[in-house]
Each structure stands twice: as structure tokens, then as C-alpha cells.
Write a protein that holds these residues in place. Structure first.
Motif, PDB file in Angstrom:
ATOM      1  N   TRP A 164     -77.912  76.096   8.471  1.00  0.00           N
ATOM      2  CA  TRP A 164     -78.098  77.330   9.259  1.00  0.00           C
ATOM      3  C   TRP A 164     -79.006  78.302   8.517  1.00  0.00           C
ATOM      4  O   TRP A 164     -79.896  78.921   9.118  1.00  0.00           O
ATOM      5  CB  TRP A 164     -76.732  77.962   9.521  1.00  0.00           C
ATOM      6  N   TYR A 165     -78.794  78.421   7.191  1.00  0.00           N
ATOM      7  CA  TYR A 165     -79.615  79.325   6.394  1.00  0.00           C
ATOM      8  C   TYR A 165     -81.078  78.903   6.411  1.00  0.00           C
ATOM      9  O   TYR A 165     -81.972  79.730   6.594  1.00  0.00           O
ATOM     10  CB  TYR A 165     -79.076  79.357   4.952  1.00  0.00           C
ATOM     11  N   ARG A 166     -81.342  77.606   6.223  1.00  0.00           N
ATOM     12  CA  ARG A 166     -82.727  77.124   6.228  1.00  0.00           C
ATOM     13  C   ARG A 166     -83.379  77.268   7.602  1.00  0.00           C
ATOM     14  O   ARG A 166     -84.544  77.661   7.703  1.00  0.00           O
ATOM     15  CB  ARG A 166     -82.742  75.646   5.776  1.00  0.00           C
ATOM     16  N   TYR A 190     -75.667  75.713   4.855  1.00  0.00           N
ATOM     17  CA  TYR A 190     -76.964  75.498   4.223  1.00  0.00           C
ATOM     18  C   TYR A 190     -78.037  75.246   5.284  1.00  0.00           C
ATOM     19  O   TYR A 190     -79.133  75.817   5.239  1.00  0.00           O
ATOM     20  CB  TYR A 190     -76.880  74.312   3.258  1.00  0.00           C
ATOM     21  N   ARG A 236     -82.570  79.402   9.897  1.00  0.00           N
ATOM     22  CA  ARG A 236     -82.744  80.857  10.146  1.00  0.00           C
ATOM     23  C   ARG A 236     -83.969  81.374   9.398  1.00  0.00           C
ATOM     24  O   ARG A 236     -84.756  82.163   9.947  1.00  0.00           O
ATOM     25  CB  ARG A 236     -81.493  81.582   9.675  1.00  0.00           C
ATOM     26  N   LYS A 237     -84.132  80.914   8.177  1.00  0.00           N
ATOM     27  CA  LYS A 237     -85.256  81.369   7.359  1.00  0.00           C
ATOM     28  C   LYS A 237     -86.600  80.891   7.933  1.00  0.00           C
ATOM     29  O   LYS A 237     -87.609  81.582   7.874  1.00  0.00           O
ATOM     30  CB  LYS A 237     -85.088  80.844   5.926  1.00  0.00           C
ATOM     31  N   SER A 238     -86.628  79.690   8.509  1.00  0.00           N
ATOM     32  CA  SER A 238     -87.863  79.142   9.070  1.00  0.00           C
ATOM     33  C   SER A 238     -88.129  79.587  10.502  1.00  0.00           C
ATOM     34  O   SER A 238     -89.141  79.239  11.099  1.00  0.00           O
ATOM     35  CB  SER A 238     -87.827  77.612   9.016  1.00  0.00           C
ATOM     36  N   GLY A 239     -87.185  80.352  11.084  1.00  0.00           N
ATOM     37  CA  GLY A 239     -87.380  80.873  12.445  1.00  0.00           C
ATOM     38  C   GLY A 239     -86.944  79.978  13.548  1.00  0.00           C
ATOM     39  O   GLY A 239     -87.279  80.200  14.706  1.00  0.00           O
ATOM     40  N   TRP A 240     -86.219  78.921  13.235  1.00  0.00           N
ATOM     41  CA  TRP A 240     -85.748  78.013  14.266  1.00  0.00           C
ATOM     42  C   TRP A 240     -84.508  78.567  14.974  1.00  0.00           C
ATOM     43  O   TRP A 240     -84.161  78.093  16.052  1.00  0.00           O
ATOM     44  CB  TRP A 240     -85.442  76.634  13.658  1.00  0.00           C
TER      45      TRP A 240
END
Length: 321
Positions: A312-314, A310, A316-320
Motif C-alpha cells: 500500500w505504501y509503495r 508495504y 501510494r507513493k507511486s500514485g497508483w
């Protein structure tokens, strides 16, 4: 050393003369003498000072050298200091030309520069109608030649700056880019020191009270002044561009460091969740829930994996990540 010693009359070359004959031609009506020296020694300058009756303060400045660009008026004579700037590889080479101008003579002394003024002499001799103005026109021709030589130097600096600006966004070494930008800034300052003071001095050679040797040459000196104005405006713009490029480069460094910090924070968060769960179940208390459960170990691993996925997904989605 003596480069040339020539007498002119009515806009035409009379003859090459010896130093010992200078005073004879100075006494002739409508005649003036143009002497060019290169890297002259103090005795040579003193000898010319006696021939042309130069002002002692001007002679003293010529002895010392390394003067600020200027035009000083001593009675019916002018003493002009010009900086000669040339591109030598990746560096700028700075020389100096001292010009003594009187009603019937011009004495130019160049130091620390290989660039001569033979082309200027040829140009003047091809324009007898202008050369009739005498020493004032020769002074203009020498100043115009020096100022025109600033433009190729300016073009070289602009080309160098454009190449650095391209490298800034090409993921090259930020430190190398900043060093190169400061090097360009030094070159801009060198050229600015040659053109800035000279612009103020040339402005006094046309309009208003004009020195005697420059009378009738106002429009020509105004042309030199216009060139200097354009040079100084371009140099001011270049200086601002260099400052902006340095700020952009520093901003890119900050952005890059922020990206690294964000990635490190994201990975730290991914490691923090399983570390917390593992440490919670490793406290060795006898009455903790699920310690005796057959599937507790697999449940703990599942929780770690689920939370990490979860996060990692967030991230990845925010560009971190």
C-alpha cells in the motif's frame, strides 16, 4: 414571389415598375433594372428568363436549386450562386441566392432563407456615384452582404468550440464532448462549403480578363476575395483545432482508463498476498511447518498485514492509489 422591381439610371432610382414594363426600361440608354424574387416558382423564373433573355443552362440551374457556389459566364451575362448561412438556435440554416447579371439588369432569386437584401438596396441607393457602375456594382453589393453575414456565423462556431474546450477539462461526459465536437466539425464543413468554392470564383472577377459587367469594379471584388481568404484561413484553423480537441479528449479518456486499471491492479496485489498466505496454510498437509505452533495464526495475520502495508505504501507513493 416578387419582392422588388426597380429601374435605375445614372446612379439614381427612377421608379418602381411593373413586370410588364421591364422591357421598356431595358431599352433606355444608361438604364438598368433590378428585380428581386423570393422562393420563386418555375413559371415566375421562366417569365423573367424571357424578359431578360437569360441563358437556358443558367435558368435550368435556378430551377433545380441546391447548386454549388459558383460564378458562370454566359456571353455578356453572369450567373452567380451564393449560399446564405444563418444561425438558428444551435443549428445552421442554409439558403441559396441565385443572381443573374447582365449589362442592364440584375435578377436575384433567394430560396430557403428569411434574410432579405433590402438593406443592400438602400445602401446602393445612398451611393449614386458607385451605382453609376450599373449592374456590376449591384452584384458586388449583394456578394459583399452575403460574405459579411458569414462572420457572425464564424464567431458563433468559435464561441461554441471554446465552451466545449473548457468542458473537456472539467470532468464532464467524454462521450458528450466528442459528440459536440463532431457537431462543430459539421458546422465548420457547412461554412467551408459555402466559402471555399466562392473564393475560387471571385478570384476571376478582378485582374486579367474580367467579365464585361464587372469592368471597373476590380478593387471591390478584390475586397470580397480578401474577406473570403480570411474566412477560409480561419475555418482551416478551426478544423485543425476541432481535430486536436477530439484527440485530446480521447487521450484524456485513455488516461482515465489507465488510472482505473492501475487502481484495480494495486487492489488486486493487496488482496493477492493474504490470499497466497492463507491458501498456503490451507493445503491440509499433516507435516507442514508451524501447524502446531501456538502463535502461528497470529504470525500469519502479521505477515499479511506487513506485506499489505508495504505494498500500500509503495502504490501510494507511486500514485497508483
Amino acid at each position: 414571389m416578387l419582392v422588388n422591381c426597380v429601374a435605375y439610371q445614372d446612379g439614381k432610382k427612377l421608379t418602381d415598375i411593373a413586370q410588364t414594363a421591364i422591357h421598356e426600361y431595358l431599352a433606355k440608354p444608361g438604364c438598368f433594372v433590378w428585380v428581386a424574387l423570393r422562393d420563386a416558382s418555375d413559371p415566375e423564373i421562366d417569365e423573367m428568363a424571357r424578359e431578360f433573355h437569360l441563358h437556358p443552362l443558367a435558368v435550368e440551374d435556378a430551377h433545380h436549386g441546391h447548386q454549388r457556389p459558383k460564378i458562370d459566364e454566359y456571353g455578356d451575362q453572369l450567373f452567380t450562386v451564393l449560399h446564405v448561412v444563418a444561425v438558428a438556435g444551435e443549428e445552421l440554416r442554409l439558403g441559396e441566392v441565385d443572381i443573374f447579371t447582365g449589362p442592364n439588369f440584375v435578377l436575384s432569386v433567394r430560396n430557403r432563407t428569411e434574410q432579405g437584401f433590402l438593406g443592400v438596396r438602400e445602401r446602393c441607393e445612398r451611393e449614386p456615384e458607385l451605382l453609376r457602375h450599373g449592374s456590376g456594382y449591384v452584384l458586388y453589393a449583394l456578394m459583399d452582404a452575403v460574405v459579411d453575414r458569414y462572420f457572425p456565423v464564424l464567431d458563433a462556431i468559435e464561441t461554441e468550440l471554446e465552451a466545449i474546450e473548457e468542458r473537456i477539462f472539467a470532468n464532464t461526459s467524454p462521450r458528450a464532448n466528442i459528440e459536440a465536437l463532431y457537431y462543430v466539425k459539421q458546422k465548420v464543413a457547412t461554412l467551408k462549403h459555402a466559402t471555399g468554392p466562392l473564393m475560387d470564383s471571385v478570384g476571376k472577377l478582378y485582374g486579367g480578363r474580367v467579365p464585361q459587367v464587372c469592368q471597373g469594379m476590380g478593387e471591390y471584388f478584390r475586397d470580397v476575395y480578401d474577406h473570403l481568404v480570411r474566412l477560409n484561413q480561419t475555418l482551416d484553423a478551426l478544423r485543425d483545432t476541432v481535430a486536436t480537441a477530439i484527440q485530446v479528449n480521447l487521450a484524456l479518456i485513455t488516461i482515465s482508463e489507465t488510472e482505473v486499471t492501475k487502481r484495480l491492479a494495486a487492489w488486486a496485489a493487496l488482496l493477492a498476498v493474504p490470499t497466497f498466505i492463507a491458501s498456503l496454510y490451507g493445503m491440509n498437509f499433516a507435516n507442514m511447518p508451524e501447524l502446531k505452533w501456538e502463535y502461528g495464526y497470529f504470525m500469519a495475520l502479521s505477515l499479511m498485514a506487513a506485506f499489505d502495508y508495504y505494498l500500500w505504501y509503495r502504490f501510494r507513493k507511486s500514485g497508483w492509489l
